[in-house]
Design a protein around this motif. Structure first.
Motif, PDB file in Angstrom:
ATOM      1  N   HIS A  41      33.932  40.419   0.172  1.00 20.88           N
ATOM      2  CA  HIS A  41      34.251  40.729   1.434  1.00 20.88           C
ATOM      3  C   HIS A  41      34.332  42.176   1.267  1.00 20.88           C
ATOM      4  N   GLY A  42      33.601  42.816   2.210  1.00 17.69           N
ATOM      5  CA  GLY A  42      33.724  44.148   2.513  1.00 17.69           C
ATOM      6  C   GLY A  42      32.662  44.934   3.223  1.00 17.69           C
ATOM      7  N   GLY A  43      33.109  45.962   3.831  1.00 14.58           N
ATOM      8  CA  GLY A  43      31.919  46.516   4.730  1.00 14.58           C
ATOM      9  C   GLY A  43      31.328  45.527   5.820  1.00 14.58           C
ATOM     10  N   GLU A  95      37.815  42.024  -3.002  1.00  8.05           N
ATOM     11  CA  GLU A  95      37.580  42.855  -1.839  1.00  8.05           C
ATOM     12  C   GLU A  95      36.883  44.114  -2.160  1.00  8.05           C
ATOM     13  N   ALA A  96      35.847  44.145  -1.415  1.00 10.24           N
ATOM     14  CA  ALA A  96      35.045  45.161  -1.871  1.00 10.24           C
ATOM     15  C   ALA A  96      35.110  46.502  -1.491  1.00 10.24           C
ATOM     16  N   GLU A  97      36.247  46.787  -0.890  1.00  4.52           N
ATOM     17  CA  GLU A  97      36.629  48.304  -0.304  1.00  4.52           C
ATOM     18  C   GLU A  97      37.836  48.573  -1.319  1.00  4.52           C
ATOM     19  N   PHE A 101      32.636  49.843  -2.785  1.00  2.17           N
ATOM     20  CA  PHE A 101      31.925  50.085  -1.629  1.00  2.17           C
ATOM     21  C   PHE A 101      30.410  50.364  -1.619  1.00  2.17           C
ATOM     22  N   VAL A 104      28.141  47.592  -1.625  1.00  2.00           N
ATOM     23  CA  VAL A 104      27.957  46.700  -0.410  1.00  2.00           C
ATOM     24  C   VAL A 104      26.950  47.838   0.450  1.00  2.00           C
TER      25      VAL A 104
END
Ligand SMILES: Cc1cc2nc3c(=O)[nH]c(=O)nc-3n(C[C@H](O)[C@H](O)[C@H](O)COP(=O)(O)O)c2cc1C
Length: 134
Positions: A41-43, A95-97, A101, A104
């Motif tokens: 999940h991110g961006g 968590e991609a941030e 990032f 993503v």
């Protein structure tokens, strides 16, 4: 067994509480249905890998497609597998941030309609290289 990959867009009102709720449900259901995988999940995006018995993965995917907490779901790939990539994960979360990032951003820069399995798998591979067991 099969592995299914898709990505989707989070709804603007999506928040941490929603994510916790999804993870709780996923871990409970997936341990009962023999599904493993990871949710990135991110961006404003989700990417998810689901792996397990064919019927269970497809049934779960149909429920996920119907879920109003995200939209614009794109199926990337379904393939038969012998071995799982995520044996110990009823549903890992990344968590991609901010760490990932750039990954993503890389996916976003491919138009979602044209995102192919190779590009997706490459990004997932880069992610999994960074994963710490949940
Ligand atoms: C991005 C996203 C990923 C999800 N991943 C899963 C999952 O791996 N397993 C699962 O059972 N539900 C998952 N869900 C939730 C399903 O859409 C659905 O709400 C849930 O399976 C319903 O569970 P229930 O039939 O036990 O009420 C996900 C939802 C979203 C928005």
């Amino acid at each position: 067994m099969i592995r299914l990959l898709y990505c989707s867009q989070a709804k603007p009102e999506f928040n941490d509480e929603t994510l916790d709720d999804i993870l709780l449900t996923s871990r409970k259901n997936n341990s009962a249905t023999g599904i493993t995988g990871v949710l990135v999940h991110g961006g404003g995006m989700f990417m998810q890998v689901l792996e397990g018995p064919e019927q269970n993965v497809l049934r779960t995917y149909v429920k996920i497609l119907d879920d109003k907490r995200h939209t614009d779901s794109r199926l990337i790939q379904i393939s038969p597998i012998k071995d799982r990539l995520f044996d110990n994960w009823t549903m890992g979360i990344v968590e991609a941030e901010p760490l990932t990032f750039e990954h993503v951003a890389k996916l976003r820069s491919h138009r979602l309609e044209t995102l192919n399995a190779d590009a997706f798998t490459q990004v997932m591979r880069e992610f999994t290289g960074m994963l710490v067991k949940a």
